[in-house]
Scaffold this motif. Structure first.
Motif, short mmCIF file in Angstrom:
data_model
loop_
_atom_site.label_atom_id
_atom_site.label_comp_id
_atom_site.label_asym_id
_atom_site.label_seq_id
_atom_site.Cartn_x
_atom_site.Cartn_y
_atom_site.Cartn_z
N ILE A 38 87.87 48.60 23.92
CA ILE A 38 88.29 49.89 23.37
C ILE A 38 89.74 50.17 23.73
N GLY A 39 90.09 49.85 24.99
CA GLY A 39 91.45 50.11 25.46
C GLY A 39 92.49 49.33 24.70
N MET A 40 92.19 48.08 24.32
CA MET A 40 93.15 47.27 23.58
C MET A 40 93.41 47.86 22.19
N GLU A 41 92.35 48.38 21.57
CA GLU A 41 92.55 49.02 20.27
C GLU A 41 93.41 50.27 20.39
N LEU A 42 93.14 51.06 21.45
CA LEU A 42 93.96 52.26 21.67
C LEU A 42 95.40 51.87 22.01
#
Length: 488
Positions: A38-42
């Motif tokens: 999720i963090g990489m997408e954000l």
């Protein structure tokens, strides 16, 4: 003898200084991997919105010196094909990105002897590697704190393409601009990462560790110690104390130590101790939540008047030829006691009850009063990120203190009426007050759905039990959750 007392004193002091949690949260490697995805997408979204300051430099081409300015640098595309996250025992979290690539555009100006030009620049970056270690700790206010512990970056290749008026020199200058672009990016990546982590830390400090549940109670989610980081997971110990609104007086009991099971097959584990439940019981008692006045208007399931006693205590019904509305006042005389057993949770309530008839012109007439003890089954559910507690009356015992009608021989009938009134009117009112639930920590905006709650005994020297809550599915992921109590 002195040595024995000295050892006892040291032991006592160590116990006083040790702060046991009322709640525990465990994030496992599976949970960390989910957070990474999720963090990489954000991160991609944030990078594409990122702006960078202008910079200037000078390059020598044989005997000619060229001054240049690069401005309005922006990232148009970015790809993170490989990323990983892991726990660093005793420190925090390691994040790495490998073989990343990006496309950057900017404006450029050039000034040299007999030559001035300006235009656009496109830079293609490949083979980007970033390795970051984030140290996690507890600050003085009990908030989770994050600090950049280590940062390493490298860029394999930077290709620059220029556009402008003097096209004949673009290929000549592009190769010379690749070096400063490479150096500038490599130098500023860790600076930008440090700034982003500082912003995240500032946001964490803004989060309230004291959350109001409803008009009666508030809960303290502050950390009692720095996160314990192990190879496979990270534990967060939270105070987990429930207070009456406006009163931060600690309860006269302390949480006993408890541990989450040695498992890591779930993303997230949440441990709820009996201390949490006991402090909630005390907080609601101190706030007067268990003191209820039931009137005819509030008794929606039956008509609360003197005629209702016809089948329970006929003397009361006969004493009022015209049926009068009634008031039922219940007051808890001590904090309800939470009892955890192998397969159930019981709340024992001790209180008193007063019954009045409401006469014309809203005057009241005392009928009878007595003591009562009630045992209620406690049901726990998780709904909309909140732990919901609801009660179901199991047993009731009533003892008459005083009555103007003298029906002491019909105590069992009066007890039946009170049991009926509590089940039909009073318990629903209490459940309505508890229905807002206890807000759970909102980790990465995850919504828990479909929980299954179990209670399993824990083998300890004294009687202990734990509550297991398995969340079958969530809005964004499948994440089992464990809720476990400490020793009773």
């Amino acid at each position: 003898m002195l040595k024995t007392w000295y050892s006892f004193l040291l032991c006592w002091l160590s116990l006083q200084l040790e702060a046991n949690p009322g709640l525990k949260v465990r994030i496992t490697q599976k949970g960390l991997d989910y957070g990474r995805r999720i963090g990489m997408e954000l991160l991609k979204q944030e990078v594409l919105k990122e702006t960078f300051p202008s910079w200037s430099g000078q390059e020598s081409f044989s005997v000619v010196k060229v001054n240049y300015v690069i401005s309005r640098l922006r990232i148009n595309a970015v790809h993170f094909p490989e990323s990983s996250a892991s726990f660093i025992p005793g420190t925090g979290i390691s994040l790495s990105v490998a073989h990343a690539s990006a496309t950057i555009s900017a404006d450029w100006k050039m000034n040299a002897w007999l030559l001035k030009d300006q235009g656009g620049i496109t830079a293609s970056i490949s083979g980007l590697f970033i390795a970051v270690v984030i140290k996690v700790s507890r600050d003085s206010t009990g908030h989770l704190s994050m600090l950049l512990h280590n940062c390493q970056t490298s860029i394999n290749s930077v290709k620059v393409k220029l556009s402008g008026k003097s096209s004949w020199i673009y290929s000549f200058l592009s190769g010379y601009l690749e070096k400063p672009v490479h150096t500038k990016l490599n130098k500023n990546l860790c600076i930008n990462i440090r700034y982003k982590i500082q912003m995240m830390d500032a946001q964490l400090r803004k989060h309230k560790v004291l959350n109001q549940i409803d008009a009666f109670a508030q809960i303290d989610y502050s950390l009692v110690s720095s996160p314990a980081v192990f190879k496979s997971h990270m534990n967060l110990d939270l105070k987990g104390t429930v207070y009456p609104v406006g009163n931060r007086t600690d309860p006269p009991f302390v949480p006993a130590p408890f541990a989450l099971p040695n498992k890591d097959d779930s993303m997230l584990y949440l441990g709820v101790s009996s201390y949490f439940l006991k402090s909630a019981s005390l907080a609601y008692y101190r706030a007067g939540a268990f003191n209820i006045t039931m009137s005819k208007e509030l008794a929606t399931t039956f008509n609360l008047n003197t005629a209702l006693f016809k089948d329970f205590v006929p003397e009361i019904a006969l004493s009022y030829v015209t049926a009068c509305p009634m008031l039922l006042k219940l007051m808890a005389t001590s904090p309800p006691v939470v009892s955890l057993n192998a397969d159930r949770c019981i709340l024992h309530i001790t209180g008193c009850v007063e019954v009045f008839a409401v006469l014309p012109y809203s005057t009241t007439q005392y009928i009878f009063a007595g003591n009562l003890t009630a045992s209620t089954r406690v049901y726990l559910t998780i709904t909309k990120q909140r732990l919901i507690i609801s009660l179901l009356l199991k047993r009731l015992h009533f003892s008459l203190l005083h009555s103007i009608l003298g029906f002491s021989e019909q105590m069992s009938l009066a007890e039946n009426f009170l049991s009926y009134a509590l089940r039909s009117a009073v318990i629903p009112v209490i459940n309505d007050k508890l229905g807002k639930g206890f807000p759970l920590l909102n980790l990465a905006h995850t919504t828990l759905t479909g929980p299954v709650i179990k209670m399993n005994p824990v083998r300890r020297p004294i009687s202990c039990y734990r509550i297991l809550v398995l969340c079958q599915a969530c809005a964004f992921l499948c994440v089992p959750v464990l809720v476990k109590s400490k020793c009773c």
